[in-house]
Design a protein around this motif. Structure first.
Motif, PDB file in Angstrom:
ATOM      1  N   ASP A 134       7.639  16.303  21.025  1.00 41.62           N
ATOM      2  CA  ASP A 134       7.078  17.272  21.980  1.00 41.62           C
ATOM      3  C   ASP A 134       5.761  16.746  22.534  1.00 41.62           C
ATOM      4  N   GLU A 135       5.570  16.930  23.822  1.00 40.24           N
ATOM      5  CA  GLU A 135       4.344  16.422  24.452  1.00 40.24           C
ATOM      6  C   GLU A 135       3.288  17.514  24.580  1.00 40.24           C
ATOM      7  N   VAL A 136       2.070  17.133  24.255  1.00 37.28           N
ATOM      8  CA  VAL A 136       0.929  18.033  24.447  1.00 37.28           C
ATOM      9  C   VAL A 136       0.007  17.377  25.465  1.00 37.28           C
ATOM     10  N   LEU A 137      -0.259  18.067  26.551  1.00 42.05           N
ATOM     11  CA  LEU A 137      -1.081  17.501  27.624  1.00 42.05           C
ATOM     12  C   LEU A 137      -2.555  17.741  27.321  1.00 42.05           C
ATOM     13  N   ILE A 138      -3.330  16.671  27.440  1.00 41.54           N
ATOM     14  CA  ILE A 138      -4.762  16.746  27.124  1.00 41.54           C
ATOM     15  C   ILE A 138      -5.551  16.120  28.271  1.00 41.54           C
ATOM     16  N   PRO A 139      -6.261  16.930  29.054  1.00 42.11           N
ATOM     17  CA  PRO A 139      -7.068  16.342  30.126  1.00 42.11           C
ATOM     18  C   PRO A 139      -8.219  15.512  29.557  1.00 42.11           C
ATOM     19  N   ALA A 140      -8.460  14.337  30.136  1.00 47.10           N
ATOM     20  CA  ALA A 140      -9.566  13.464  29.700  1.00 47.10           C
ATOM     21  C   ALA A 140     -10.778  13.712  30.585  1.00 47.10           C
ATOM     22  N   PRO A 141     -11.968  13.550  30.058  1.00 50.93           N
ATOM     23  CA  PRO A 141     -12.320  13.304  28.663  1.00 50.93           C
ATOM     24  C   PRO A 141     -12.051  14.539  27.793  1.00 50.93           C
ATOM     25  N   PHE A 142     -11.809  14.273  26.499  1.00 53.45           N
ATOM     26  CA  PHE A 142     -11.376  15.342  25.603  1.00 53.45           C
ATOM     27  C   PHE A 142     -12.114  15.244  24.269  1.00 53.45           C
ATOM     28  N   TRP A 143     -12.088  16.336  23.545  1.00 50.46           N
ATOM     29  CA  TRP A 143     -12.661  16.347  22.187  1.00 50.46           C
ATOM     30  C   TRP A 143     -11.814  15.427  21.307  1.00 50.46           C
ATOM     31  N   VAL A 144     -12.482  14.595  20.501  1.00 52.04           N
ATOM     32  CA  VAL A 144     -11.816  13.508  19.774  1.00 52.04           C
ATOM     33  C   VAL A 144     -10.644  13.940  18.882  1.00 52.04           C
ATOM     34  N   SER A 145     -10.677  15.146  18.374  1.00 58.97           N
ATOM     35  CA  SER A 145      -9.657  15.533  17.384  1.00 58.97           C
ATOM     36  C   SER A 145      -8.311  15.928  17.988  1.00 58.97           C
ATOM     37  N   TYR A 146      -8.276  16.309  19.278  1.00 53.68           N
ATOM     38  CA  TYR A 146      -6.986  16.803  19.816  1.00 53.68           C
ATOM     39  C   TYR A 146      -5.850  15.782  19.673  1.00 53.68           C
ATOM     40  N   MET A 193       0.838  -1.196   0.000  1.00 58.00           N
ATOM     41  CA  MET A 193       0.000   0.000   0.000  1.00 58.00           C
ATOM     42  C   MET A 193       0.880   1.257   0.000  1.00 58.00           C
ATOM     43  N   ALA A 194       0.498   2.232  -0.820  1.00 63.71           N
ATOM     44  CA  ALA A 194       1.320   3.437  -0.920  1.00 63.71           C
ATOM     45  C   ALA A 194       0.879   4.528   0.058  1.00 63.71           C
ATOM     46  N   ILE A 195      -0.152   4.221   0.844  1.00 59.32           N
ATOM     47  CA  ILE A 195      -0.645   5.244   1.786  1.00 59.32           C
ATOM     48  C   ILE A 195       0.347   5.386   2.941  1.00 59.32           C
ATOM     49  N   SER A 196       0.625   6.635   3.321  1.00 58.59           N
ATOM     50  CA  SER A 196       1.644   6.882   4.353  1.00 58.59           C
ATOM     51  C   SER A 196       1.238   6.266   5.683  1.00 58.59           C
ATOM     52  N   GLU A 197       2.238   5.989   6.487  1.00 61.48           N
ATOM     53  CA  GLU A 197       1.978   5.421   7.805  1.00 61.48           C
ATOM     54  C   GLU A 197       1.147   6.419   8.629  1.00 61.48           C
ATOM     55  N   ARG A 198       1.485   7.710   8.452  1.00 61.77           N
ATOM     56  CA  ARG A 198       0.785   8.765   9.185  1.00 61.77           C
ATOM     57  C   ARG A 198      -0.725   8.713   8.880  1.00 61.77           C
ATOM     58  N   ALA A 199      -1.054   8.587   7.608  1.00 65.14           N
ATOM     59  CA  ALA A 199      -2.471   8.557   7.216  1.00 65.14           C
ATOM     60  C   ALA A 199      -3.128   7.257   7.670  1.00 65.14           C
ATOM     61  N   ARG A 200      -2.362   6.166   7.642  1.00 64.52           N
ATOM     62  CA  ARG A 200      -2.948   4.880   8.049  1.00 64.52           C
ATOM     63  C   ARG A 200      -3.228   4.839   9.540  1.00 64.52           C
ATOM     64  N   ARG A 201      -2.390   5.558  10.303  1.00 64.25           N
ATOM     65  CA  ARG A 201      -2.566   5.560  11.767  1.00 64.25           C
ATOM     66  C   ARG A 201      -3.750   6.426  12.199  1.00 64.25           C
ATOM     67  N   LEU A 202      -4.153   7.367  11.335  1.00 65.84           N
ATOM     68  CA  LEU A 202      -5.171   8.351  11.716  1.00 65.84           C
ATOM     69  C   LEU A 202      -6.547   7.708  11.859  1.00 65.84           C
ATOM     70  N   LYS A 203      -7.203   7.987  12.994  1.00 67.85           N
ATOM     71  CA  LYS A 203      -8.558   7.456  13.194  1.00 67.85           C
ATOM     72  C   LYS A 203      -9.552   8.433  12.583  1.00 67.85           C
ATOM     73  N   PRO A 204     -10.561   7.947  11.873  1.00 65.74           N
ATOM     74  CA  PRO A 204     -11.585   8.899  11.398  1.00 65.74           C
ATOM     75  C   PRO A 204     -12.373   9.440  12.586  1.00 65.74           C
ATOM     76  N   SER A 205     -12.944  10.630  12.434  1.00 70.40           N
ATOM     77  CA  SER A 205     -13.699  11.231  13.535  1.00 70.40           C
ATOM     78  C   SER A 205     -14.922  10.374  13.866  1.00 70.40           C
ATOM     79  N   SER A 206     -14.991   9.891  15.116  1.00 70.87           N
ATOM     80  CA  SER A 206     -16.094   8.990  15.477  1.00 70.87           C
ATOM     81  C   SER A 206     -17.421   9.740  15.552  1.00 70.87           C
ATOM     82  N   THR A 207     -17.364  11.036  15.834  1.00 73.54           N
ATOM     83  CA  THR A 207     -18.620  11.791  15.908  1.00 73.54           C
ATOM     84  C   THR A 207     -19.212  11.943  14.503  1.00 73.54           C
ATOM     85  N   LEU A 208     -18.331  12.232  13.534  1.00 78.27           N
ATOM     86  CA  LEU A 208     -18.823  12.366  12.162  1.00 78.27           C
ATOM     87  C   LEU A 208     -19.279  11.002  11.638  1.00 78.27           C
TER      88      LEU A 208
END
Ligand code: PLP
Length: 394
Positions: free
Chosen positions: A115-127, A1-16
């Motif tokens: 670099d780490e980005v801190l995200i308090p849970a529960p969080f908006w799915v896209s962060y 598959m020629a799709i990048s690892e980055r794109a393959r790892r990405l989860k689609p938005s569950s809300t959408l």
């Protein structure tokens, strides 16, 4: 598959995804009641539509400056001053294609690999997904009663911590931070020089006398560390128009605009004119909608507390409720054994024809998210169906 690892790892938005599935079922003639959508069910006000029509008729239909038209930046700066007590110059304001785009650009601007980005849970799915797309590392902070304390924040900081994401009122929990709680968090951010992304998209949707506070307004030091994000989407029922904005230190703001210039070119010219009209509106209009949301909130929470045997408190803001379904874990509902919120939501959709979003992608697989931005009639019927479906649990 020629799709990048980055794109393959990405989860689609569950809300959408859940909203799309409910739409598809409706198209097949199945009567589904949707609690998945993260958008007001009210129409965009007429005077905002009129500003867009005027933009089209006057030929305002070409590329604009990448970071937005000066007129809209001025309206945003005025709004930040009036409502949030933060004075931003025009060079400290940028416009994007919705808050989602602005937040995406912020992570692109701030994160270097690791670099780490801190995200308090529960969080908006896209962060977390957007942080990963920027090669950063999302670091989830477990919270108590849906809010992160200053101590929990400080304990999560490492030498790699670059940014904290704050979202008050919160999607999915509706939690609202008090001024004192934000001040304590701000002190820690200042002590360790941590940047803050303050996502304030739901600032006008508040109940029970709750007040919204912008952490960037507290003092000069915090102003220099904070990127304050907002949008016209939720406040003015303009989710489809795709206009969001941010205020913050000029260097970051300029870099965000550069990313826009190389990705979307600019936010839609017509929608920018409409956003100017929105930001100059009287808030009475929004207050009426919030009153309606409040009525629906009470009906939905009352009914769910009873049928889910749960006592998650009423959300203090936003139009979401995030109750626990723990009572049903390892039980049989509609002839299926529930292990997670994903199972529970699948059963609700298939057996009760009710669409709700599993809490899993919001950081809690024992909860579900329901939006009460739908009619009272839908809420009453939806609650009846849920009660009937879970009533047979064994
Ligand atoms: N931030 C939060 C917390 C949201 O819930 C949403 C939308 O659901 C957004 C940002 C994105 O808003 P917009 O539609 O303006 O991109």
């Amino acid at each position: 598959m020629a799709i990048s690892e980055r794109a393959r790892r990405l989860k689609p938005s569950s809300t959408l995804a859940i909203t799309a599935k409910a739409k598809a079922m409706r198209a097949e003639g199945i009567d589904v009641i949707g609690f998945g959508a993260g958008e007001p069910d009210f129409d965009t006000p007429d005077h905002i539509k009129a500003a867009a029509i005027e933009a089209i008729n006057s030929g305002f239909t070409k590329y604009t400056a990448a970071s937005g038209i000066p007129e809209l930046k001025d309206a945003v700066a005025e709004k930040f001053k009036r409502d949030n007590g933060i004075e931003y110059a025009q060079s400290e304001v940028t416009i994007g294609c919705g808050a989602k785009h602005i937040i995406y650009n912020i992570f692109q601007v701030v994160c270097d690999p690791g670099d780490e980005v801190l995200i308090p849970a529960p969080f908006w799915v896209s962060y977390p997904e957007q942080v990963r797309l920027a090669n950063g590392t999302p670091k989830i902070i477990e919270t108590t009663d849906f809010k992160m304390s200053a101590e929990q924040f400080e304990a999560a900081i490492t030498p790699k911590t670059k940014m904290l994401v704050l979202n008050s009122p919160c999607n999915p929990t509706g939690a609202v931070y008090s001024r004192g709680e934000l001040e304590a968090i701000g002190e820690i951010a200042l002590k360790h020089r941590i940047l803050i992304l303050s996502d304030e998209c739901y600032e006008k949707i508040l109940y029970d006398g709750n007040e919204h506070h912008s952490i960037g307004s507290f003092d000069k030091g915090l102003r220099e560390l904070t990127l304050t994000v907002n949008a016209v989407s939720k406040t003015y029922s303009m989710t489809g128009w795709r206009i969001g904005y941010a205020g913050g230190p000029a260097d970051y703001i300029k870099a965000i605009g550069t990313i826009t210039s190389q990705s979307t070119s600019n936010p839609n010219s017509i929608a920018q004119k409409a956003a100017v009209a929105a930001l100059e509106s009287d808030y009475a209009l929004v207050e009426e909608i919030v009153e309606e949301f409040d009525k629906r909130r009470r009906i939905l929470v009352g009914a769910l507390n009873e049928c889910l045997k749960d006592d998650t408190p009423m959300p203090g803001g936003s139009f979401y409720y995030f109750p626990s379904i723990s009572e049903f874990i390892d039980k049989t509902v509609g002839s299926v054994v529930v292990r997670t919120a994903d199972d529970f939501c699948r059963i609700l959709l298939e057996k009760a024809r009710v669409a709700a979003v599993p809490g899993t992608d919001f950081g809690d697989s024992t909860r579900i998210r329901l939006s009460f931005a739908t009619s009272e009639e839908n809420i009453r019927e939806g609650m009846r169906r849920i009660a009937e479906c879970v009533g047979e649990a064994s």
